[in-house]
Design a protein around this motif. Structure first.
Motif, mmCIF file in Angstrom:
data_model
loop_
_atom_site.group_PDB
_atom_site.id
_atom_site.type_symbol
_atom_site.label_atom_id
_atom_site.label_comp_id
_atom_site.label_asym_id
_atom_site.label_seq_id
_atom_site.Cartn_x
_atom_site.Cartn_y
_atom_site.Cartn_z
ATOM 1 N N THR A 147 -9.574 9.153 -10.600
ATOM 2 C CA THR A 147 -10.568 8.436 -9.805
ATOM 3 C C THR A 147 -11.935 8.451 -10.487
ATOM 4 O O THR A 147 -12.629 7.425 -10.533
ATOM 5 C CB THR A 147 -10.682 9.060 -8.407
ATOM 6 O OG1 THR A 147 -9.419 8.991 -7.761
ATOM 7 C CG2 THR A 147 -11.715 8.335 -7.577
ATOM 8 N N THR A 148 -12.308 9.580 -11.031
ATOM 9 C CA THR A 148 -13.610 9.691 -11.702
ATOM 10 C C THR A 148 -13.693 8.792 -12.935
ATOM 11 O O THR A 148 -14.683 8.058 -13.097
ATOM 12 C CB THR A 148 -13.894 11.160 -12.078
ATOM 13 O OG1 THR A 148 -13.909 11.958 -10.888
ATOM 14 C CG2 THR A 148 -15.230 11.278 -12.797
ATOM 15 N N PRO A 149 -12.686 8.780 -13.845
ATOM 16 C CA PRO A 149 -12.766 7.850 -14.979
ATOM 17 C C PRO A 149 -12.818 6.384 -14.554
ATOM 18 O O PRO A 149 -13.556 5.590 -15.151
ATOM 19 C CB PRO A 149 -11.492 8.145 -15.777
ATOM 20 C CG PRO A 149 -11.127 9.537 -15.413
ATOM 21 C CD PRO A 149 -11.532 9.688 -13.994
ATOM 22 N N VAL A 150 -12.041 6.011 -13.527
ATOM 23 C CA VAL A 150 -12.040 4.619 -13.073
ATOM 24 C C VAL A 150 -13.410 4.236 -12.518
ATOM 25 O O VAL A 150 -13.946 3.167 -12.826
ATOM 26 C CB VAL A 150 -10.932 4.408 -12.014
ATOM 27 C CG1 VAL A 150 -11.122 3.074 -11.300
ATOM 28 C CG2 VAL A 150 -9.564 4.453 -12.674
ATOM 29 N N VAL B 202 -11.390 4.180 -4.564
ATOM 30 C CA VAL B 202 -12.804 3.913 -4.841
ATOM 31 C C VAL B 202 -13.329 2.854 -3.880
ATOM 32 O O VAL B 202 -14.411 2.995 -3.278
ATOM 33 C CB VAL B 202 -12.993 3.485 -6.304
ATOM 34 C CG1 VAL B 202 -14.400 2.940 -6.532
ATOM 35 C CG2 VAL B 202 -12.731 4.657 -7.241
ATOM 36 N N LEU B 203 -12.565 1.768 -3.696
ATOM 37 C CA LEU B 203 -13.005 0.700 -2.787
ATOM 38 C C LEU B 203 -12.959 1.151 -1.333
ATOM 39 O O LEU B 203 -13.789 0.724 -0.512
ATOM 40 C CB LEU B 203 -12.118 -0.530 -2.991
ATOM 41 C CG LEU B 203 -12.223 -1.189 -4.378
ATOM 42 C CD1 LEU B 203 -11.198 -2.302 -4.514
ATOM 43 C CD2 LEU B 203 -13.617 -1.730 -4.609
ATOM 44 N N ASN B 204 -12.006 1.986 -0.998
ATOM 45 C CA ASN B 204 -11.952 2.514 0.369
ATOM 46 C C ASN B 204 -13.174 3.399 0.662
ATOM 47 O O ASN B 204 -13.720 3.397 1.778
ATOM 48 C CB ASN B 204 -10.665 3.315 0.563
ATOM 49 C CG ASN B 204 -10.460 3.743 2.002
ATOM 50 O OD1 ASN B 204 -10.279 2.905 2.887
ATOM 51 N ND2 ASN B 204 -10.481 5.045 2.249
ATOM 52 N N ALA B 205 -13.598 4.158 -0.360
ATOM 53 C CA ALA B 205 -14.807 4.970 -0.195
ATOM 54 C C ALA B 205 -16.033 4.082 -0.022
ATOM 55 O O ALA B 205 -16.965 4.417 0.756
ATOM 56 C CB ALA B 205 -14.982 5.895 -1.398
ATOM 57 N N ILE B 206 -16.060 2.942 -0.735
ATOM 58 C CA ILE B 206 -17.173 2.004 -0.558
ATOM 59 C C ILE B 206 -17.194 1.471 0.865
ATOM 60 O O ILE B 206 -18.258 1.343 1.503
ATOM 61 C CB ILE B 206 -17.058 0.852 -1.580
ATOM 62 C CG1 ILE B 206 -17.274 1.379 -3.003
ATOM 63 C CG2 ILE B 206 -18.059 -0.254 -1.260
ATOM 64 C CD1 ILE B 206 -17.030 0.340 -4.076
ATOM 65 N N VAL C 279 -18.291 8.884 -9.797
ATOM 66 C CA VAL C 279 -19.686 8.771 -10.234
ATOM 67 C C VAL C 279 -20.476 7.785 -9.379
ATOM 68 O O VAL C 279 -21.630 7.487 -9.702
ATOM 69 C CB VAL C 279 -19.735 8.344 -11.720
ATOM 70 C CG1 VAL C 279 -19.061 9.380 -12.608
ATOM 71 C CG2 VAL C 279 -19.107 6.977 -11.925
ATOM 72 N N LEU C 280 -19.875 7.295 -8.315
ATOM 73 C CA LEU C 280 -20.578 6.371 -7.417
ATOM 74 C C LEU C 280 -21.479 7.177 -6.479
ATOM 75 O O LEU C 280 -20.995 7.883 -5.591
ATOM 76 C CB LEU C 280 -19.580 5.535 -6.613
ATOM 77 C CG LEU C 280 -18.807 4.461 -7.375
ATOM 78 C CD1 LEU C 280 -17.755 3.820 -6.482
ATOM 79 C CD2 LEU C 280 -19.739 3.396 -7.911
ATOM 80 N N ASN C 281 -22.771 7.033 -6.665
ATOM 81 C CA ASN C 281 -23.705 7.708 -5.779
ATOM 82 C C ASN C 281 -24.074 6.791 -4.616
ATOM 83 O O ASN C 281 -23.521 5.693 -4.458
ATOM 84 C CB ASN C 281 -24.947 8.154 -6.565
ATOM 85 C CG ASN C 281 -25.564 6.998 -7.340
ATOM 86 O OD1 ASN C 281 -25.512 5.845 -6.914
ATOM 87 N ND2 ASN C 281 -26.151 7.317 -8.491
#
Length: 425
Positions: free
Chosen positions: A12-15, A123-127, A135-137
């Motif tokens: 998840t972090t590299p993506v 990642v999109l679900n977290a958004i 690394v998405l702050n």
């Protein structure tokens, strides 16, 4: 869901890092909060992943070609155990194991990119939920939540409620229209890719479990995309639609330039190659030489399309060489091939003519093509053999009790005869 997310945390972090780096580039061009910046970042992620998977794709092609070399053995197994399906499957599996091939090799690219798919999904679900990930702050999350693609937020789903879609600054109608169109395009591209593989790039002369598997996937995958697609965020749909289009283009390239032997695609390719070679009088590059070299090396094992290609070159006055080159020559002197057997270029063997019964009894002339008598076997007077036979027949007619005709001519049986009765004397 949190358990699944933790399983894919290693990727998840590299993506998320790759998406952020692409977003910096496209954000400078289109604006940091636009759908173009975030949408193109996802598309670029797909392209990068598929480029990294090219070696795996090449390995898949080699495994598929290895499966094709086993098709004659598969056909023998089918004919031998045509009434015993279970034994037929067992023998097929044994053949796969001995040759080191795997009929599931076509699924390798899909399996390899599955971790990236799930990582992007989280990642999109977290958004959508407003949670930081990788690394998405918080500032990047706020920018991503404002991004819309044709009016649909990146994190919105087809099944979302109107309130949830409204919190993302969009209408439910826009979200469902955009997601429905993307789901249809995603399923259609997957179906077309599999159908193209089944109708153009498969040797239809041999029925194998591999073909049945591909036929099943042709209908199963589009249905799976349609069912699960309604639960995918718009960003994931962008990812999956992009990878399907890439796969379709990649498959078209392979079918056009490296088709399966015995398939319709090979027939079309060899027809194009025949036109190019006869026009230029030679093979133009290493790929064409490799194709011609492989066809020549097959010999009698060539399929119908390969024999037609070789015969077409011969009729045009060209001859394919073992090293893959093509040489010019007389068309009449080049042997054509029909069913793997040369039909010209070698003289036919003359069969000797049969002698009649009278010729065999009288030692008549020998058949055409026979050996001439040796000079040592001739008589001292060098009298012809026909004259000797005539004198022998004349002497036979002058023997007592034989009458004016020989026994052979009078119809009497050969061999010792019963003595006549004394009363008749």
């Amino acid at each position: 869901m949190d358990t699944i997310a933790s399983l894919f945390s290693f990727i998840t972090t590299p993506v998320s890092w790759v998406i952020v780096q692409f977003h910096k580039v496209y954000g400078a061009l289109f604006g940091a909060d636009t759908g173009w910046a975030w949408g193109l970042s996802i598309v670029s992620l797909v392209i990068l992943i598929r480029i990294c998977l090219i070696p795996l794709f090449v390995k898949q092609i080699k495994a598929t070609r290895a499966m094709q070399t086993l098709q004659p053995e598969m056909k023998k197994i089918q004919e031998r155990y045509k009434n015993d399906k279970q034994r037929q499957s067992e023998e097929m599996m044994k053949l796969y194991k001995e040759s080191g091939t795997n009929p599931l090799s076509s699924c390798l690219p899909i399996l390899a990119q599955s971790p990236f798919f799930f990582a992007l999904y989280h990642v999109l679900n977290a958004i959508a939920t407003g949670k930081t990930i990788g690394v998405l702050n918080e500032s990047l999350l706020a920018s991503a939540r404002k991004a819309h693609i044709f009016g649909a937020p990146l994190a919105a789903k087809f099944t979302d409620s109107a309130d949830k879609v409204g919190s993302l600054g969009a209408s439910l109608t826009d979200v469902r229209v955009v997601t429905a169109i993307m789901i249809v395009l995603m399923s259609a591209s997957q179906f077309y890719t599999q159908r193209q593989l089944m109708t153009k790039n498969v040797d239809t002369t041999v029925k194998t479990p591999f073909m049945q598997q591909q036929k099943m996937l042709m209908y199963v995958f589009p249905i799976m995309f349609a069912v699960f697609g309604i639960n995918f965020p718009v960003g994931v749909l962008v990812y999956w639609l992009t990878t399907n289009v890439w796969t379709m283009g990649q498959q078209m390239y392979v079918i056009h330039n490296n088709p399966t032997p015995g398939s319709k695609a090979q027939a079309a390719y060899l027809e194009r190659l025949h036109k190019h070679v006869t026009h230029h009088g030679k093979t133009r590059n290493r790929r064409e030489k490799a194709i011609v070299k492989a066809i020549v090396a097959k010999g009698r094992d060539r399929n119908e399309f390969e024999r037609k290609f070789i015969n077409g070159l011969n009729k045009a006055g060209l001859a394919a060489q073992p090293d893959g080159t093509v040489m010019k020559g007389e068309a009449s002197a080049v042997a054509t091939v029909e069913d793997g057997v040369p039909t010209t270029g070698a003289p036919k063997r003359q069969q000797p003519k049969r002698q009649s019964k009278a010729q065999r009894q009288s030692g008549g002339p020998k058949p055409a093509g026979g050996s001439e008598p040796d000079s040592s076997s001739l008589s001292e007077s060098d009298e012809p053999q026909d004259a000797k036979s005539a004198d022998a027949a004349k002497k036979a007619t002058q023997q007592p009790g034989s009458g004016t005709r020989s026994r052979a001519q009078s119809g009497q049986r050969k061999g010792p005869q019963r003595p006549k009765s004394p009363s008749k004397k």
